[in-house]
Write a protein that holds these residues in place. Structure first.
Motif, mmCIF file in Angstrom:
data_model
loop_
_atom_site.group_PDB
_atom_site.id
_atom_site.type_symbol
_atom_site.label_atom_id
_atom_site.label_comp_id
_atom_site.label_asym_id
_atom_site.label_seq_id
_atom_site.Cartn_x
_atom_site.Cartn_y
_atom_site.Cartn_z
ATOM 1 N N SER A 53 0.857 -1.191 0.000
ATOM 2 C CA SER A 53 0.000 0.000 0.000
ATOM 3 C C SER A 53 0.896 1.245 0.000
ATOM 4 C CB SER A 53 -0.899 0.003 1.245
ATOM 5 O OG SER A 53 -1.220 1.335 1.576
ATOM 6 N N PRO A 54 0.884 2.055 -1.083
ATOM 7 C CA PRO A 54 1.732 3.254 -1.107
ATOM 8 C C PRO A 54 1.372 4.215 0.024
ATOM 9 C CG PRO A 54 0.896 2.767 -3.312
ATOM 10 C CD PRO A 54 0.187 1.850 -2.365
ATOM 11 N N ALA A 55 0.064 4.301 0.387
ATOM 12 C CA ALA A 55 -0.337 5.242 1.452
ATOM 13 C C ALA A 55 0.285 4.813 2.785
ATOM 14 C CB ALA A 55 -1.851 5.300 1.557
ATOM 15 N N LYS A 56 0.260 3.501 3.079
ATOM 16 C CA LYS A 56 0.845 3.023 4.339
ATOM 17 C C LYS A 56 2.358 3.245 4.346
ATOM 18 C CE LYS A 56 -2.599 -0.414 5.607
ATOM 19 N NZ LYS A 56 -2.907 -1.818 5.847
ATOM 20 N N ARG A 57 2.972 3.018 3.169
ATOM 21 C CA ARG A 57 4.427 3.225 3.109
ATOM 22 C C ARG A 57 4.777 4.685 3.368
ATOM 23 N NH1 ARG A 57 7.531 -0.840 0.031
ATOM 24 N NH2 ARG A 57 8.881 0.806 -0.729
ATOM 25 N N ARG A 58 3.933 5.599 2.861
ATOM 26 C CA ARG A 58 4.200 7.027 3.072
ATOM 27 C C ARG A 58 4.123 7.364 4.573
ATOM 28 N NH1 ARG A 58 0.745 8.683 -0.944
ATOM 29 N NH2 ARG A 58 -0.681 9.752 0.463
ATOM 30 N N VAL A 59 3.090 6.807 5.219
ATOM 31 C CA VAL A 59 2.917 7.066 6.652
ATOM 32 C C VAL A 59 4.095 6.473 7.436
ATOM 33 C CG1 VAL A 59 1.478 6.529 8.665
ATOM 34 C CG2 VAL A 59 0.408 7.272 6.527
ATOM 35 N N ARG A 60 4.519 5.272 7.034
ATOM 36 C CA ARG A 60 5.630 4.644 7.779
ATOM 37 C C ARG A 60 6.949 5.391 7.553
ATOM 38 N NH1 ARG A 60 3.170 -0.261 6.339
ATOM 39 N NH2 ARG A 60 4.801 -0.639 4.806
ATOM 40 N N TRP A 61 7.076 5.986 6.379
ATOM 41 C CA TRP A 61 8.280 6.798 6.132
ATOM 42 C C TRP A 61 8.286 8.009 7.079
ATOM 43 C CZ3 TRP A 61 9.040 11.862 4.504
ATOM 44 C CH2 TRP A 61 10.348 12.185 4.180
ATOM 45 N N ILE A 62 7.112 8.595 7.237
ATOM 46 C CA ILE A 62 7.011 9.742 8.160
ATOM 47 C C ILE A 62 7.299 9.284 9.587
ATOM 48 C CG2 ILE A 62 5.318 11.334 9.198
ATOM 49 C CD1 ILE A 62 4.170 11.657 6.341
ATOM 50 N N GLN A 63 6.772 8.103 9.912
ATOM 51 C CA GLN A 63 7.003 7.544 11.255
ATOM 52 C C GLN A 63 8.512 7.390 11.513
ATOM 53 O OE1 GLN A 63 5.742 3.471 11.633
ATOM 54 N NE2 GLN A 63 4.286 4.072 13.225
ATOM 55 N N GLN A 64 9.235 6.910 10.526
ATOM 56 C CA GLN A 64 10.682 6.737 10.695
ATOM 57 C C GLN A 64 11.378 8.086 10.838
ATOM 58 O OE1 GLN A 64 12.317 3.936 11.338
ATOM 59 N NE2 GLN A 64 10.288 3.002 11.322
ATOM 60 N N THR A 65 10.884 9.091 10.087
ATOM 61 C CA THR A 65 11.480 10.434 10.207
ATOM 62 C C THR A 65 11.223 10.981 11.609
ATOM 63 O OG1 THR A 65 10.935 10.732 7.893
ATOM 64 C CG2 THR A 65 11.620 12.701 9.072
ATOM 65 N N LEU A 66 9.994 10.789 12.105
ATOM 66 C CA LEU A 66 9.666 11.270 13.452
ATOM 67 C C LEU A 66 10.532 10.570 14.496
ATOM 68 C CD1 LEU A 66 5.759 11.354 13.227
ATOM 69 C CD2 LEU A 66 7.241 13.317 13.613
ATOM 70 N N LYS A 67 10.794 9.293 14.261
ATOM 71 C CA LYS A 67 11.638 8.541 15.196
ATOM 72 C C LYS A 67 13.067 9.110 15.147
ATOM 73 C CE LYS A 67 13.889 4.160 15.558
ATOM 74 N NZ LYS A 67 14.436 3.201 14.615
ATOM 75 N N ALA A 68 13.565 9.329 13.919
ATOM 76 C CA ALA A 68 14.932 9.854 13.779
ATOM 77 C C ALA A 68 15.042 11.239 14.422
ATOM 78 C CB ALA A 68 15.309 9.927 12.302
ATOM 79 N N MET A 69 13.941 11.977 14.434
ATOM 80 C CA MET A 69 13.971 13.308 15.024
ATOM 81 C C MET A 69 13.742 13.278 16.534
ATOM 82 S SD MET A 69 11.881 15.372 12.161
ATOM 83 C CE MET A 69 12.317 16.965 12.763
ATOM 84 N N GLY A 70 13.547 12.096 17.083
ATOM 85 C CA GLY A 70 13.346 11.979 18.530
ATOM 86 C C GLY A 70 11.961 12.431 18.960
#
Ligand SMILES: C[S@@+](CC[C@H](N)C(=O)[O-])C[C@H]1O[C@@H](n2cnc3c(N)ncnc32)[C@H](O)[C@@H]1O
Length: 396
Positions: A53-70
């Motif tokens: 699902s491209p939409a889920k992948r987009r959300v998970r990419w944001i999730q990883q960015t949020l994680k990297a940003m603490g």
């Protein structure tokens, strides 16, 4: 838009405490951040041709960015469940060093979430105007943070370094800086501004064109200690707009773009053909002859004291919008009228204006309204979201 979804994902974690991925998708669907049906759509992705699902992948990419940003963290022993960190719960969310995200765009410009240096380092086309109000050297910092007096000159000159490489010939660097910085515990004014001007000349190779006075009749009273209590200073009423260029003879500033209407007395003088007397004033420095000041012109040249109150309709509309959106109010907004005047004076139409300390995106709004292209950014996510709404006609 990238930043909308980013903000929506962060908001879901802030509202909900903790969330599994499936609940996150459901929340985003309910909030209208993503069409619920989009999460069900699948397409073949990658060499294996597996369905995702491209939409889920987009959300998970944001999730990883949020994680990297603490800003979010995994809950121990719970697979795929995340929560917002204490850092994320602060009112303002700062960008991580070197992370630059596109917030929004209009026909003429882009709003970016990122640190000034990171935004400026990515600009690779000629900049005609760099117009900004950098954070002031305040002892009592604003919510968005301020450099100390000692660090101020280095902070500004290092920010300007990348822009000096891309400044067009005759391009303008204009900085709105405070006049009201005092030596600690003393009524003595700091000379940081003078030091700044000298450092910009020697380190950045920029020539000072003028130190315009922005007279703000609504400026809050101050300095309380030295004007209201000890009475040895007058009440503050102005700030400076320092402007520099890399080539004074080709400077892009042009006062014909901001001519002021003639006063009734000037109009009458022009109509009757100018002066009808001869006079020599100031030991011959000024001479009046019959006909002096009689030429019909398109308007008067704007004087270098700009009288603009910060309490204006644009500020009121912005405050109302900020409150309606539940975003933090910006504590240092420049009046739109002043920003428009500066943009028009310094930059020819169609050329590029940059403001990396954009705050509520007043420079961007002024550039958009007057037909200049723009790249503006701020370190704080909430201000970039505010900037996006600032582009709506009603919030001007
Ligand atoms: C004085 S305010 C600008 C106000 C703006 N002229 C307006 O009219 O709203 C300075 C802004 O710089 C931002 N800022 C502070 N440090 C920054 C940095 N290193 N990079 C980018 N933005 C920064 C703050 O978040 C703040 O919004």
């Amino acid at each position: 838009m990238q930043l909308d979804l980013f903000a929506a994902v962060l908001d879901e974690y802030l509202q909900s405490g903790s969330l599994s991925n499936e609940s996150l998708y459901a929340h985003l669907g309910r909030a209208g951040a993503v069409q619920p049906a989009a999460f069900a759509q699948r397409t073949a992705i990658g060499a294996s041709g597996e369905q995702h699902s491209p939409a889920k992948r987009r959300v998970r990419w944001i999730q990883q960015t949020l994680k990297a940003m603490g800003l979010i963290e995994r809950i121990p022993q719970q697979r795929g469940v995340w929560r917002a960190t204490t850092k994320a719960k602060a009112d303002l969310t700062p960008a991580q060093p070197k992370v630059v995200l596109l917030g929004f765009h209009t026909e003429l410009g882009i709003g970016i979430w990122g640190n000034a240096v990171d935004v400026l380092n990515r600009i690779d086309e000629p900049v005609s105007l760099f117009l900004t109000s950098p954070p002031y050297a305040l002892r009592q910092p604003r919510a968005y943070g301020n450099p100390s007096q000692q660090a101020y000159v280095d902070f500004i000159t290092s920010t300007l370094e990348p822009i000096c490489r891309t400044l067009a010939p005759g391009g303008v660097v204009a900085l709105n800086v405070s006049n009201d910085i005092f030596v600690e515990g003393s009524p003595e004014r700091s000379t940081y501004r003078e030091e700044l001007v000298l450092a910009i000349k020697s380190r950045c190779g920029l020539a000072l064109m003028d130190s315009l006075i922005w007279l703000n009749p609504c400026k809050p009273p101050g300095p309380i200690q030295w004007a209201s209590k000890q009475r040895m200073q007058l009440g503050v009423a102005y700030e400076h707009v320092l402007y520099f260029t890399n080539d004074p003879h080709r400077c892009k500033a042009d006062n014909r773009r901001i001519l002021q209407p003639h006063t009734p007395a000037q109009r009458r003088l022009i109509e009757r053909g100018g002066e009808n007397r001869t006079a020599v004033n100031a030991d011959g420095a000024y001479r009046i002859r019959p006909g002096s000041y009689g030429n019909a012109t398109a308007g008067s040249i704007q004087r270098n004291v700009l009288n603009v109150s910060h309490n204006c309709p644009s500020q009121r509309a912005l405050r109302a919008k900020t409150d309606a959106l539940g975003l933090p109010r910006h504590g240092a907004v420049m009046p739109l009228k002043l920003a428009r005047m500066l943009v028009e004076f310094f930059c020819p139409p169609g050329e590029l204006v940059v403001d990396p300390f954009a705050g509520s995106f007043t420079t961007a709004r002024a550039a958009e309204d007057t037909g200049r292209r723009w790249i503006c950014g701020d370190k704080h996510l909430e201000y970039v979201l505010l900037g996006q709404h600032r582009m709506q006609p009603a919030v001007a």
